[in-house]
Design an enzyme around this catalytic site. Sequence first.
Site, mmCIF file in Angstrom:
data_model
loop_
_atom_site.group_PDB
_atom_site.id
_atom_site.type_symbol
_atom_site.label_atom_id
_atom_site.label_comp_id
_atom_site.label_asym_id
_atom_site.label_seq_id
_atom_site.Cartn_x
_atom_site.Cartn_y
_atom_site.Cartn_z
ATOM 1 N NE ARG A 59 -3.070 0.027 3.149
ATOM 2 C CZ ARG A 59 -2.539 0.430 4.313
ATOM 3 N NH1 ARG A 59 -2.132 1.676 4.453
ATOM 4 N NH2 ARG A 59 -2.409 -0.417 5.317
ATOM 5 C CE1 TYR A 113 -17.919 7.844 -17.195
ATOM 6 C CE2 TYR A 113 -16.575 8.064 -15.231
ATOM 7 C CZ TYR A 113 -17.383 7.300 -16.051
ATOM 8 O OH TYR A 113 -17.648 6.007 -15.718
ATOM 9 C CG ASP A 185 -10.202 12.603 -17.078
ATOM 10 O OD1 ASP A 185 -9.528 12.031 -17.951
ATOM 11 O OD2 ASP A 185 -11.086 12.042 -16.413
ATOM 12 C CE LYS A 210 -13.259 4.066 -19.799
ATOM 13 N NZ LYS A 210 -13.145 4.064 -18.355
HETATM 14 N N1 PLP Z 1 -12.440 9.821 -16.700
HETATM 15 C C1 PLP Z 1 -13.029 9.588 -17.891
HETATM 16 C C2 PLP Z 1 -12.934 10.622 -18.958
HETATM 17 C C3 PLP Z 1 -13.725 8.390 -18.115
HETATM 18 O O1 PLP Z 1 -14.316 8.181 -19.289
HETATM 19 C C4 PLP Z 1 -13.789 7.437 -17.070
HETATM 20 C C5 PLP Z 1 -14.509 6.169 -17.239
HETATM 21 O O2 PLP Z 1 -15.218 5.952 -18.193
HETATM 22 C C6 PLP Z 1 -13.188 7.727 -15.846
HETATM 23 C C7 PLP Z 1 -12.508 8.919 -15.698
HETATM 24 C C8 PLP Z 1 -13.258 6.777 -14.700
HETATM 25 O O3 PLP Z 1 -12.340 5.749 -14.875
HETATM 26 P P1 PLP Z 1 -12.511 4.288 -14.241
HETATM 27 O O4 PLP Z 1 -13.700 3.653 -14.872
HETATM 28 O O5 PLP Z 1 -11.214 3.639 -14.563
HETATM 29 O O6 PLP Z 1 -12.705 4.484 -12.766
#
Ligand code: PLP
Length: 397
Positions: A59, A113, A185, A210
């Site tokens: 951790r 998102y 992001d 992704k």
């Molecule tokens: N940020 C974006 C732009 C996303 O499309 C997603 C998930 O679809 C996330 C964050 C969250 O990621 P995770 O599903 O790996 O928790």
Amino acid sequence: MDPSRTFFTQAVHAGMEDNPEAHGKPVSVPIHAAVTYTYEKMEDLSAALHENRGYCYARYGSPTVSALERAVAELEGTEDAAAYASGMGALHGAFAQAGITPRRPVLSARNIYGATDVLLRRMFAAQEALHFVEITAEAAWKAAIERLRPAAVFLEIISNPLLKIPEVPEIVRWAHRHDALVIVDNTFATPFLYRPAADGADLILHSATKYFGGHGDVLGGVAAGGAERVRELRFQQRSFGANLGPFEAWTVLRGLRTLPLRMREHCANALQVASWLQRQPMISRVIYPGLPDHPDHGRAARLFRPGCFGGIVSFEIRHAGQPEVFRFMEALRLILTATSLGDVYTLLLYPAQSSHHALGSEERLRQGISDGLLRLSVGIESAEDIIADLDQALRRI
Ligand code: PLP
């Protein structure tokens, strides 16, 4: 091993003395599954526990996860990075550490998102420490930053699902003038298209689930930034948990090896698919930053790698509501209807059903997400086959 030891002891310790790395340097990063580490000298264990020198407990960090963190930092052009169990874990860690209070709130882009929107509301709405601004409205960003003096601003480099592209360098400039942390992001763009740190962003977040992983077989997240900030994130992770496991780290790392090759194909295919969709009478709207009529096309061309506009295309089926959209989705034969993006496979998602369901229909419409809108994550199959599948499914609505 000492032959006088019992079978019980042998079973627990057998093979432990052999060090596979003594036989040559492995060409891929080994999966270090160990949770805890032992040292011959107790001062070395103390240094690992308290001075971040060496590993002591998973951790607090572990070698395969560190290898991924170093790789992402290198690709994003930051000093360091911290890996998380998911993209949401990385977002939560970043927001929790940003010093957000009612007096110094977070200012977020509106088109983000769905789960991130929910996370922000859960963390900050009750204390009225959350404000939204239209992602591409430059004057509104400037005015809101000056008025609110936020502790942090948050935006997505390519917004989800409307694929808007913010004027990052300007927003960073205004934010830094007022001591606000810039959290972005970069999941949709990836550092192949754009490196936000080069324009001054402080924390660059990814859902590694992704494009980084790229094959739909691993959940993970990463936060990349300056050494001091990432050190704090790691320190926080000691009590928050949400660490990435070594097997997942290894899988993401393997994905990263082909990131540029996949991204090149995603971008080329997406442009072909978007151009084809634009010519279809049944399609009323195509959103792709690579199309000259996209409102942020010029900005994307200026900020992104030349000729690359990402692998996501959103489109609206003319006069379609949920029944027509469902018929279209069920008629697809190659394209997978699944709630993710960035995989080698082409994936189709219906935001009103999944990623933006929690917003409710009123808020969705306010944000421009209609019940006929679909988001296509264009894979690396042949563009002709993707187009043929869309074509036959459109005919069967
Ligand atoms: N940020 C974006 C732009 C996303 O499309 C997603 C998930 O679809 C996330 C964050 C969250 O990621 P995770 O599903 O790996 O928790």
